[in-house]
Design an enzyme around this catalytic site. Structure first.
Site, mmCIF file in Angstrom:
data_model
loop_
_atom_site.group_PDB
_atom_site.id
_atom_site.type_symbol
_atom_site.label_atom_id
_atom_site.label_comp_id
_atom_site.label_asym_id
_atom_site.label_seq_id
_atom_site.Cartn_x
_atom_site.Cartn_y
_atom_site.Cartn_z
ATOM 1 N N ILE A 12 -79.102 -43.895 -3.046
ATOM 2 C CA ILE A 12 -79.314 -44.858 -4.273
ATOM 3 C C ILE A 12 -78.477 -46.075 -3.687
ATOM 4 O O ILE A 12 -79.033 -47.119 -4.013
ATOM 5 C CB ILE A 12 -79.196 -44.311 -5.649
ATOM 6 C CG1 ILE A 12 -79.625 -45.183 -6.607
ATOM 7 C CG2 ILE A 12 -77.428 -44.235 -5.767
ATOM 8 C CD1 ILE A 12 -81.126 -45.309 -6.408
ATOM 9 N N SER A 34 -66.796 -44.904 1.690
ATOM 10 C CA SER A 34 -67.858 -43.875 1.899
ATOM 11 C C SER A 34 -67.127 -42.893 3.290
ATOM 12 O O SER A 34 -66.766 -43.397 4.013
ATOM 13 C CB SER A 34 -69.226 -44.290 2.196
ATOM 14 O OG SER A 34 -69.973 -43.347 1.668
ATOM 15 N N ARG A 35 -67.356 -41.716 3.210
ATOM 16 C CA ARG A 35 -66.520 -41.066 4.128
ATOM 17 C C ARG A 35 -67.676 -41.115 5.399
ATOM 18 O O ARG A 35 -67.064 -41.564 6.445
ATOM 19 C CB ARG A 35 -66.811 -39.521 3.760
ATOM 20 C CG ARG A 35 -65.625 -39.266 2.596
ATOM 21 C CD ARG A 35 -65.891 -37.907 2.361
ATOM 22 N NE ARG A 35 -67.188 -37.595 1.654
ATOM 23 C CZ ARG A 35 -67.606 -36.571 1.099
ATOM 24 N NH1 ARG A 35 -66.980 -35.407 0.885
ATOM 25 N NH2 ARG A 35 -69.049 -36.530 0.710
ATOM 26 N N LYS A 88 -75.610 -43.551 -13.196
ATOM 27 C CA LYS A 88 -76.028 -42.644 -14.193
ATOM 28 C C LYS A 88 -75.991 -41.132 -13.476
ATOM 29 O O LYS A 88 -76.154 -41.291 -12.552
ATOM 30 C CB LYS A 88 -77.436 -42.761 -14.808
ATOM 31 C CG LYS A 88 -78.369 -43.025 -14.072
ATOM 32 C CD LYS A 88 -79.108 -42.096 -13.121
ATOM 33 C CE LYS A 88 -79.409 -40.876 -13.528
ATOM 34 N NZ LYS A 88 -80.064 -40.072 -12.411
ATOM 35 N N ASP A 166 -80.642 -34.544 -13.961
ATOM 36 C CA ASP A 166 -80.228 -35.690 -13.119
ATOM 37 C C ASP A 166 -81.635 -36.524 -13.201
ATOM 38 O O ASP A 166 -81.426 -37.748 -13.673
ATOM 39 C CB ASP A 166 -80.029 -35.403 -11.491
ATOM 40 C CG ASP A 166 -79.768 -36.501 -11.033
ATOM 41 O OD1 ASP A 166 -78.806 -37.112 -11.005
ATOM 42 O OD2 ASP A 166 -80.753 -37.220 -10.257
#
Ligand code: NAP
Length: 304
Positions: A12, A34-35, A88, A166
């Site tokens: 997303i 972010s990894r 969300k 979700d």
């Protein structure tokens, strides 16, 4: 321009957040955390603590992580005095979002729990139309193919990943926004694959005669519809809140989701200007109550 950092560079973030930020005159994407994920030309960190320490000039952090790892990151950002925007669902539990809301208040910063589906093209018109009507019944049908929309996202079927809720919570975010009266859950049935800790389908019953049918196993045409019978006519929202029908006739909207994320970032800019927060947990209350009240049915194992 306000500098913003994006955390959790996955589907997303890349599909919607990066384009929305890049296209906006209000925002500059100044860092990512972010990894593995990266955005070309943007400074990348792997740990939130490192970004918060190295970039005091970045005042806003937008979190695109799955719900379970989100709380610790949100808490770190708020404690560091940054404004925070949450994808969300805003957390894995209600209590952790209550804690974030209280922390944001104590820190005097903005917390925005976003509901992107509320920004779909026909939602505002549906809310206006329903505003002075009495709901007699409603039916939500939210059926999509998890392999198509969430390929390989194992977290979605782990505990706290919410499974079919979700996407289902998107429908509930529209529902709780457009109904003239509050709604609550009265019954639920949740289908759990034998090898998973989150449901793949759910059927809900709510007050005002409203039912919901969520299913992650839909192949072929996908369905994101809501229909309401009222004391004065029939309203339908199709394509995830983007198309409106009144009494069976097209009544507006547009069949694209591309406006939703720009609208969320515009709203975040407004909240910052007003020094306000926006944390509405009503969609998540319905989901939590479905887990509390729902009858559990075991169905066949699922593999991506
Ligand atoms: P995703 O592709 O799996 O991306 C999430 C990113 O979060 C991963 O790429 C990963 O990046 C990072 N991450 C950090 N800790 C993680 C963990 N414990 N497990 C998995 N990933 C972790 O998921 P997504 O589809 O972008 O969804 C993220 C959030 O956005 C969810 O809350 C979802 O409901 C919401 N959302 C998704 C969509 C959609 O269409 N997919 C639409 C609207 C909203 P690193 O490995 O680089 O750290």
């Amino acid at each position: 321009m306000t500098r913003i950092a994006l955390v959790g560079i996955g589907k997303i973030a890349l599909d919607q957040h990066v384009p929305a930020i890049s296209a906006s005159p209000d925002w500059e994407l100044a860092a990512t955390v972010s990894r593995q994920g990266r955005v070309d030309g943007v400074e990348g960190f792997t740990r939130i603590e490192d970004m918060l320490e190295a970039r005091p000039d970045i005042g806003v952090v937008s979190l695109c992580l799955p719900p379970v790892p989100r709380f610790d990151v949100a808490q770190a950002a708020l404690r560091a005095g940054r404004h925070v925007m949450l994808e969300k669902p805003p957390g894995a539990t209600l209590a952790e979002v209550h804690a974030l809301r209280d922390l944001a208040r104590a820190q005097g910063v903005t917390l925005f729990a976003t509901w992107h589906s509320r920004e779909a093209h026909a939602v505002a018109a549906a809310r206006r139309w329903l505003g002075d009507r009495r709901i007699e019944s409603g039916r939500i049908t939210w059926r999509e193919d998890v392999r198509k929309w969430h390929p390989g996202q194992e977290w979605i079927f782990a505990a706290g990943g919410m499974g079919v809720f979700d996407p289902g919570i998107n429908a509930l975010s529209i529902l709780t926004h457009i109904l003239p009266e509050p709604v609550h859950l009265t019954g639920a049935e949740l289908d759990f694959p034998a090898n998973r800790d989150a449901p793949i389908a759910a059927r809900l019953e709510m007050t005002q005669g409203i039912t919901a049918d969520f299913d992650f196993r839909q192949e072929g045409p996908q369905t994101w519809d809501m229909e309401f019978r009222t004391d004065r006519g029939h309203l339908a929202l199709r394509m995830g809140g983007n198309l409106l029908e009144i009494d069976g006739q097209p009544a507006g909207g547009a069949d694209t989701i591309m406006g939703e994320y720009p609208a969320l970032y515009a709203q975040m800019a407004r909240l910052l200007g007003e020094n306000a927060s926006d944390v509405d947990l009503s969609p998540m209350v319905l989901v939590a109550d479905a887990f509390t009240l729902g009858r559990r049915v075991t169905v066949e194992p699922f593999a991506f």
